[in-house]
Design a protein around this motif. Structure first.
Motif, PDB file in Angstrom:
ATOM      1  N   LEU A  24    -119.596 -40.060 -72.712  1.00  0.00           N
ATOM      2  CA  LEU A  24    -119.920 -38.836 -73.450  1.00  0.00           C
ATOM      3  C   LEU A  24    -118.976 -38.600 -74.617  1.00  0.00           C
ATOM      4  N   ALA A  25    -117.726 -39.012 -74.458  1.00  0.00           N
ATOM      5  CA  ALA A  25    -116.734 -38.769 -75.517  1.00  0.00           C
ATOM      6  C   ALA A  25    -115.493 -39.619 -75.256  1.00  0.00           C
ATOM      7  N   GLY A  26    -114.642 -39.698 -76.275  1.00  0.00           N
ATOM      8  CA  GLY A  26    -113.333 -40.327 -76.116  1.00  0.00           C
ATOM      9  C   GLY A  26    -113.332 -41.825 -75.980  1.00  0.00           C
ATOM     10  N   GLU A  27    -114.138 -42.509 -76.773  1.00  0.00           N
ATOM     11  CA  GLU A  27    -114.163 -43.979 -76.692  1.00  0.00           C
ATOM     12  C   GLU A  27    -112.823 -44.602 -77.079  1.00  0.00           C
ATOM     13  N   ARG A  28    -112.008 -43.862 -77.798  1.00  0.00           N
ATOM     14  CA  ARG A  28    -110.686 -44.381 -78.183  1.00  0.00           C
ATOM     15  C   ARG A  28    -109.806 -44.652 -76.969  1.00  0.00           C
ATOM     16  N   GLY A  29    -110.141 -44.046 -75.842  1.00  0.00           N
ATOM     17  CA  GLY A  29    -109.306 -44.199 -74.646  1.00  0.00           C
ATOM     18  C   GLY A  29    -109.750 -45.295 -73.699  1.00  0.00           C
ATOM     19  N   LEU A  30    -110.707 -46.121 -74.114  1.00  0.00           N
ATOM     20  CA  LEU A  30    -111.235 -47.151 -73.219  1.00  0.00           C
ATOM     21  C   LEU A  30    -110.202 -48.212 -72.841  1.00  0.00           C
ATOM     22  N   LYS A  31    -109.183 -48.393 -73.668  1.00  0.00           N
ATOM     23  CA  LYS A  31    -108.168 -49.417 -73.386  1.00  0.00           C
ATOM     24  C   LYS A  31    -107.024 -48.890 -72.517  1.00  0.00           C
ATOM     25  N   ARG A  32    -107.103 -47.636 -72.119  1.00  0.00           N
ATOM     26  CA  ARG A  32    -106.019 -47.066 -71.310  1.00  0.00           C
ATOM     27  C   ARG A  32    -106.056 -47.634 -69.896  1.00  0.00           C
ATOM     28  N   ALA A  33    -104.881 -47.784 -69.316  1.00  0.00           N
ATOM     29  CA  ALA A  33    -104.756 -48.407 -67.986  1.00  0.00           C
ATOM     30  C   ALA A  33    -104.936 -47.382 -66.877  1.00  0.00           C
ATOM     31  N   ILE A  34    -105.536 -47.827 -65.791  1.00  0.00           N
ATOM     32  CA  ILE A  34    -105.677 -47.024 -64.576  1.00  0.00           C
ATOM     33  C   ILE A  34    -104.710 -47.599 -63.543  1.00  0.00           C
ATOM     34  N   LYS A  35    -103.853 -46.763 -62.975  1.00  0.00           N
ATOM     35  CA  LYS A  35    -102.824 -47.274 -62.068  1.00  0.00           C
ATOM     36  C   LYS A  35    -102.963 -46.753 -60.638  1.00  0.00           C
ATOM     37  N   GLU A  36    -103.783 -45.735 -60.426  1.00  0.00           N
ATOM     38  CA  GLU A  36    -103.998 -45.219 -59.072  1.00  0.00           C
ATOM     39  C   GLU A  36    -105.315 -45.768 -58.533  1.00  0.00           C
ATOM     40  N   LYS A  37    -105.388 -45.909 -57.194  1.00  0.00           N
ATOM     41  CA  LYS A  37    -106.541 -46.553 -56.570  1.00  0.00           C
ATOM     42  C   LYS A  37    -107.578 -45.561 -56.057  1.00  0.00           C
ATOM     43  N   PHE A  38    -107.616 -44.383 -56.619  1.00  0.00           N
ATOM     44  CA  PHE A  38    -108.559 -43.373 -56.142  1.00  0.00           C
ATOM     45  C   PHE A  38    -108.966 -42.456 -57.286  1.00  0.00           C
ATOM     46  N   ALA A  39    -110.017 -41.662 -57.049  1.00  0.00           N
ATOM     47  CA  ALA A  39    -110.451 -40.638 -58.005  1.00  0.00           C
ATOM     48  C   ALA A  39    -109.968 -39.287 -57.501  1.00  0.00           C
ATOM     49  N   ASN A  40    -109.286 -38.551 -58.345  1.00  0.00           N
ATOM     50  CA  ASN A  40    -108.713 -37.264 -57.965  1.00  0.00           C
ATOM     51  C   ASN A  40    -109.632 -36.113 -58.367  1.00  0.00           C
ATOM     52  N   ARG A  41    -109.606 -35.042 -57.558  1.00  0.00           N
ATOM     53  CA  ARG A  41    -110.328 -33.816 -57.904  1.00  0.00           C
ATOM     54  C   ARG A  41    -109.315 -32.830 -58.483  1.00  0.00           C
ATOM     55  N   PRO A  42    -109.414 -32.462 -59.760  1.00  0.00           N
ATOM     56  CA  PRO A  42    -108.355 -31.708 -60.449  1.00  0.00           C
ATOM     57  C   PRO A  42    -108.478 -30.179 -60.393  1.00  0.00           C
ATOM     58  N   GLY A  43    -109.167 -29.657 -59.401  1.00  0.00           N
ATOM     59  CA  GLY A  43    -109.415 -28.219 -59.357  1.00  0.00           C
ATOM     60  C   GLY A  43    -108.176 -27.351 -59.473  1.00  0.00           C
ATOM     61  N   TYR A  44    -107.091 -27.734 -58.794  1.00  0.00           N
ATOM     62  CA  TYR A  44    -105.882 -26.911 -58.813  1.00  0.00           C
ATOM     63  C   TYR A  44    -105.268 -26.803 -60.207  1.00  0.00           C
ATOM     64  N   ILE A  45    -105.457 -27.832 -61.029  1.00  0.00           N
ATOM     65  CA  ILE A  45    -104.912 -27.801 -62.386  1.00  0.00           C
ATOM     66  C   ILE A  45    -105.527 -26.656 -63.188  1.00  0.00           C
ATOM     67  N   PHE A  46    -106.804 -26.391 -62.966  1.00  0.00           N
ATOM     68  CA  PHE A  46    -107.497 -25.354 -63.728  1.00  0.00           C
ATOM     69  C   PHE A  46    -106.923 -23.957 -63.469  1.00  0.00           C
ATOM     70  N   VAL A  47    -106.281 -23.762 -62.309  1.00  0.00           N
ATOM     71  CA  VAL A  47    -105.699 -22.449 -62.005  1.00  0.00           C
ATOM     72  C   VAL A  47    -104.186 -22.460 -62.174  1.00  0.00           C
ATOM     73  N   GLY A  48    -103.639 -23.562 -62.719  1.00  0.00           N
ATOM     74  CA  GLY A  48    -102.223 -23.573 -63.083  1.00  0.00           C
ATOM     75  C   GLY A  48    -101.277 -24.264 -62.142  1.00  0.00           C
ATOM     76  N   TYR A  49    -101.758 -24.818 -61.008  1.00  0.00           N
ATOM     77  CA  TYR A  49    -100.860 -25.497 -60.075  1.00  0.00           C
ATOM     78  C   TYR A  49    -100.867 -26.996 -60.372  1.00  0.00           C
ATOM     79  N   ASP A  50     -99.767 -27.503 -60.910  1.00  0.00           N
ATOM     80  CA  ASP A  50     -99.737 -28.900 -61.333  1.00  0.00           C
ATOM     81  C   ASP A  50     -98.726 -29.765 -60.586  1.00  0.00           C
ATOM     82  N   LYS A  51     -98.132 -29.234 -59.516  1.00  0.00           N
ATOM     83  CA  LYS A  51     -97.160 -30.016 -58.754  1.00  0.00           C
ATOM     84  C   LYS A  51     -97.886 -31.138 -58.003  1.00  0.00           C
ATOM     85  N   TYR A  52     -97.286 -32.328 -58.001  1.00  0.00           N
ATOM     86  CA  TYR A  52     -97.827 -33.524 -57.341  1.00  0.00           C
ATOM     87  C   TYR A  52     -99.138 -34.000 -57.964  1.00  0.00           C
TER      88      TYR A  52
END
Length: 326
Positions: A24-52
């Motif tokens: 949908l967007a951001g084709e410039r980022g296609l060469k970026r590396a993925i280092k974690e072996k899972f998909a994260n759900r970022p819900g807590y970030i939206f309300v301001g909790y970014d620890k861990y």
């Protein structure tokens, strides 16, 4: 040990074989590396909790995430999205075919973070991504040898060059077992298990075996699908060694040897090679013995226990005879 590198572009191209996915967007980022072996759900970030927060993981936006962002006013929504994108995650992926929120599309385009979308449900997107990344990002090591499935047991056959590993593997295939890899075996660690596969990925190059004096043979062509496997769990290492006069080799099976491969401990056996020895039969017996041990039958220990019991009984009998003074 080798740790592979996976980019967002690799993920995007390979996911097409499992789920539908589009950019949908951001084709410039296609060469970026993925280092974690899972998909994260970022819900807590939206309300301001970014620890861990796992910043190097793919971020999955499902019903609740898109629903929450849609419930905010425009200013709050922009702030929430900016907070997530400020961590520069490798990529975002929207599930269930949700429309990309204008603020999300714009933010990804400006920050160079790739935004993907799939019509698949969140659980399936998460499962496919994790399975793919666990395989691609797994620590691996290569062995010079053969990997054969014998009675369902993955045997990694190693030994010095020219000792007969490929010939043994071919003999096992002739007996109805299945070849996974010849010459170079790539062993990967997935969770607490080891899996082996061929170095070659192209179908035309798979399951070739080199027999000295004959040449290169294709096991899939000669024996069909029943004679091959794509990969197999590695459960035991079998090392072929030249027999040396005077050297002590285990004869009871009570002495066990183990090997550490990528932090996983598996049993190891050494088979001395001498002319006339039927190695294929020995390999089959080793595999059956491994299966028996899996259900609690340790023949060496059973034999030792029974031998000790009989010796004690016999010594008691002699003792009673000596006591008889009549």
């Amino acid at each position: 040990m080798v740790t592979a590198k996976v980019t967002v572009e690799d993920l995007f191209n390979d996911l097409k074989g499992y789920i539908d996915v589009e950019i949908l967007a951001g084709e410039r980022g296609l060469k970026r590396a993925i280092k974690e072996k899972f998909a994260n759900r970022p819900g807590y970030i939206f309300v301001g909790y970014d620890k861990y927060f796992p910043v190097e993981a793919i971020q999955l936006l499902g019903n609740r995430d898109i629903g929450f962002l849609s419930s905010l006013n425009k200013k709050e929504r922009v702030n929430a999205i900016s907070r997530l994108l400020s961590f520069k995650p490798p990529a975002l992926i929207i599930s269930l075919g949700h429309k990309g929120l204008p603020e999300l599309v714009k933010g990804c385009e400006e920050s160079g973070v790739t935004l993907l979308r799939s019509k698949a449900p969140s659980w399936k997107v998460c499962e496919v991504i994790q399975s793919y990344l666990e395989d691609r990002l797994a620590d691996s090591v290569s062995f010079h040898g053969d990997l054969v499935s014998v009675y369902g047991v993955g045997l990694l056959i190693t030994g010095e060059s020219g000792i007969g590993k490929s010939e043994l593997a071919l003999d096992l295939v002739e007996r109805g077992h299945r070849l996974v890899a010849d010459d170079v075996v790539i062993v990967k660690r997935k969770k607490e298990m080891l899996f082996g596969e061929e170095l070659e990925k192209e179908d035309v190059l798979r399951h070739n075996i080199e027999i000295r004096g004959v040449g290169i043979l294709n096991v899939a062509v000669l024996y069909g699908i029943k004679g091959i496997r794509i990969d197999k769990r590695v459960e035991m290492q079998m090392e072929l060694v030249k027999w040396q006069k005077g050297k002590d080799y285990t004869r009871t099976g009570l002495e066990t040897e183990e090997v550490d491969i990528l932090g996983v401990i598996i049993p190891k056996v050494k088979i001395p090679i001498i002319p006339g020895k039927n190695i294929a039969t020995i390999v089959e017996v080793v595999a059956m013995d491994y299966l028996c041990k899996g259900v609690g039958f340790y023949f060496g220990e059973i034999y030792e226990s029974e031998l000790v019991r009989k010796l004690r009984k016999r010594s008691r009998k002699y003792f009673l005879v000596e006591e008889d003074e009549e």
